[in-house]
Design a protein around this motif. Structure first.
Motif, mmCIF file in Angstrom:
data_model
loop_
_atom_site.group_PDB
_atom_site.id
_atom_site.type_symbol
_atom_site.label_atom_id
_atom_site.label_comp_id
_atom_site.label_asym_id
_atom_site.label_seq_id
_atom_site.Cartn_x
_atom_site.Cartn_y
_atom_site.Cartn_z
ATOM 1 N N ASP A 93 -88.099 -81.167 35.686
ATOM 2 C CA ASP A 93 -87.450 -80.016 35.064
ATOM 3 C C ASP A 93 -87.641 -80.094 33.551
ATOM 4 O OD1 ASP A 93 -85.809 -78.047 34.064
ATOM 5 O OD2 ASP A 93 -84.080 -78.558 35.308
ATOM 6 N N THR A 105 -84.819 -80.296 30.857
ATOM 7 C CA THR A 105 -84.070 -81.524 30.590
ATOM 8 C C THR A 105 -84.713 -82.298 29.447
ATOM 9 O OG1 THR A 105 -85.351 -82.797 32.210
ATOM 10 C CG2 THR A 105 -83.358 -81.681 32.996
ATOM 11 N N GLN A 106 -83.900 -83.087 28.766
ATOM 12 C CA GLN A 106 -84.356 -83.929 27.660
ATOM 13 C C GLN A 106 -83.915 -85.364 27.967
ATOM 14 O OE1 GLN A 106 -85.873 -82.487 24.785
ATOM 15 N NE2 GLN A 106 -85.794 -80.512 25.827
ATOM 16 N N THR A 107 -84.877 -86.243 28.161
ATOM 17 C CA THR A 107 -84.540 -87.620 28.510
ATOM 18 C C THR A 107 -84.755 -88.560 27.332
ATOM 19 O OG1 THR A 107 -85.220 -87.243 30.800
ATOM 20 C CG2 THR A 107 -84.979 -89.526 30.107
ATOM 21 N N GLN A 167 -75.400 -88.929 31.443
ATOM 22 C CA GLN A 167 -75.598 -87.538 31.046
ATOM 23 C C GLN A 167 -74.673 -87.237 29.882
ATOM 24 O OE1 GLN A 167 -74.487 -84.584 33.991
ATOM 25 N NE2 GLN A 167 -75.978 -83.109 33.222
ATOM 26 N N ASN A 209 -78.034 -81.022 29.292
ATOM 27 C CA ASN A 209 -79.460 -81.148 29.604
ATOM 28 C C ASN A 209 -80.043 -82.448 29.052
ATOM 29 O OD1 ASN A 209 -79.119 -80.058 26.953
ATOM 30 N ND2 ASN A 209 -81.291 -79.497 26.919
ATOM 31 N N TYR A 210 -79.220 -83.223 28.328
ATOM 32 C CA TYR A 210 -79.662 -84.515 27.796
ATOM 33 C C TYR A 210 -79.232 -85.644 28.734
ATOM 34 C CZ TYR A 210 -81.280 -82.845 23.257
ATOM 35 O OH TYR A 210 -81.987 -82.227 22.256
ATOM 36 N N TYR A 211 -80.203 -86.461 29.110
ATOM 37 C CA TYR A 211 -79.955 -87.631 29.951
ATOM 38 C C TYR A 211 -80.414 -88.884 29.212
ATOM 39 C CZ TYR A 211 -79.310 -84.401 33.869
ATOM 40 O OH TYR A 211 -78.860 -83.399 34.699
ATOM 41 N N THR A 217 -81.684 -82.601 40.334
ATOM 42 C CA THR A 217 -82.535 -82.378 39.166
ATOM 43 C C THR A 217 -83.527 -83.520 38.998
ATOM 44 O OG1 THR A 217 -80.725 -81.209 38.052
ATOM 45 C CG2 THR A 217 -82.542 -81.975 36.674
ATOM 46 N N ILE A 222 -85.734 -85.478 36.344
ATOM 47 C CA ILE A 222 -85.873 -85.680 34.905
ATOM 48 C C ILE A 222 -87.079 -86.572 34.628
ATOM 49 C CG2 ILE A 222 -83.390 -85.402 34.573
ATOM 50 C CD1 ILE A 222 -83.192 -88.438 34.146
#
Length: 286
Positions: free
Chosen positions: A51, A54-56, A125, A131-133, A168, A170
């Motif tokens: 996805d 998302t921002q990992t 999270q 949206n940041y993990y 989701t 990531i």
């Protein structure tokens, strides 16, 4: 009598050298190889279907280890690189696992046991920007070289993977937006002969918390085309509050200098040193 600032800074560095898990080489590291011994880059995972909203942030932690790393010895209870629960960089009070689990900014989702090299993986999270993990991997201290190589392979886009979190997917490693290495600066003890040339044209941000990381990581990091937001110019203690506060600025889209300032303020607070001294240790950019 008031001690001059320059002398205070020298004393501070001397203290780091003998009090923390720093960087005096003993030439004792023992190297494992998670990818095999030949044509290593051909075996790297390169999966990038995830996805994109998302921002990992992917954090690679080389557990502190008196036996296998060239460090000034630290107390036995916190130096066992095969025991994440007690380790200085993981389960101890200012280790990544303990510190982030206590944070109000990050929600702990789950822990996974990976393998004999990556001993534990944590997934968090962000509590407000969902949206940041943050994914953190604890590498057995014996395999610090693997951890270091994985950091460079990820920063260059040569190594990519994904992770399912509930429904989701990531991105991990080279699919992450920010990579971080935490631990002893193994490049003071060994050299890497692999190529870490950027493979996909993307620029990834990174935070490298290890002694003298700018000096020793620079040559290989330049190949990856990564952007160093925070790294170091002296001996230091790579504890989790530095990363935690730097990430607050990162998630708020602050500049590199603002992110570095947050990191330095945290270091000053916990290490009881001046902000000026902390900023001399934690630097940003090339």
């Amino acid at each position: 009598m008031k001690i001059p600032n320059q002398l205070s800074f020298i004393i501070l560095l001397f203290f780091f050298c003998f009090s923390f898990q720093s960087c005096e080489s003993k030439g004792k590291e023992k190297i494992g190889n998670i990818f095999g011994t030949k044509k290593e880059t051909e075996k790297l995972k390169n999966v990038d279907i995830f996805d994109k909203n998302t921002q990992t942030i992917h954090v690679l932690v080389a557990l502190c280890d008196n036996k296998y790393q060239g460090i000034v010895p630290v107390p036995e209870k916190i130096e066992n690189g095969q025991d994440p629960d007690q380790n200085l960089y993981w389960g101890a009070g200012y280790g990544v696992r303990t510190y982030f689990k206590k944070s109000k900014d990050w929600k702990f989702l789950k822990s996974e046991k990976k393998d004999s090299i990556r001993m534990e993986r944590l997934i968090f999270q962000h509590t407000s920007k969902k949206n940041y993990y943050l994914v953190a991997d604890a590498y057995d201290g014996e395999y610090i070289k693997n951890c270091t190589k994985d950091f460079f392979y990820s920063s260059s886009g040569q190594m990519k993977d994904v992770l399912s979190v509930n429904s989701t997917k990531i991105g991990l490693y080279g699919n992450a937006k920010l990579l971080s290495y935490i631990g002893h600066d193994g490049l003071m003890d060994f050299q890497l002969s692999e190529s870490f040339k950027n493979r996909d044209g993307q620029t990834r941000d990174c935070i490298i918390l290890a002694c003298y990381s700018k000096k020793f990581f620079s040559p290989l990091l330049q190949e990856t085309k990564a952007n160093p937001l925070v790294w170091t110019s002296h001996l230091m203690a790579p504890e989790a509050y530095i990363l935690h506060d730097a990430l607050t600025g990162y998630i708020n889209h602050e500049t590199g200098e603002q992110i570095r300032s947050r990191a330095a303020l945290a270091y000053s607070k916990y290490q009881k040193c001046s902000v000026k001294a902390a900023k001399n240790i934690l630097v940003t950019g090339w």
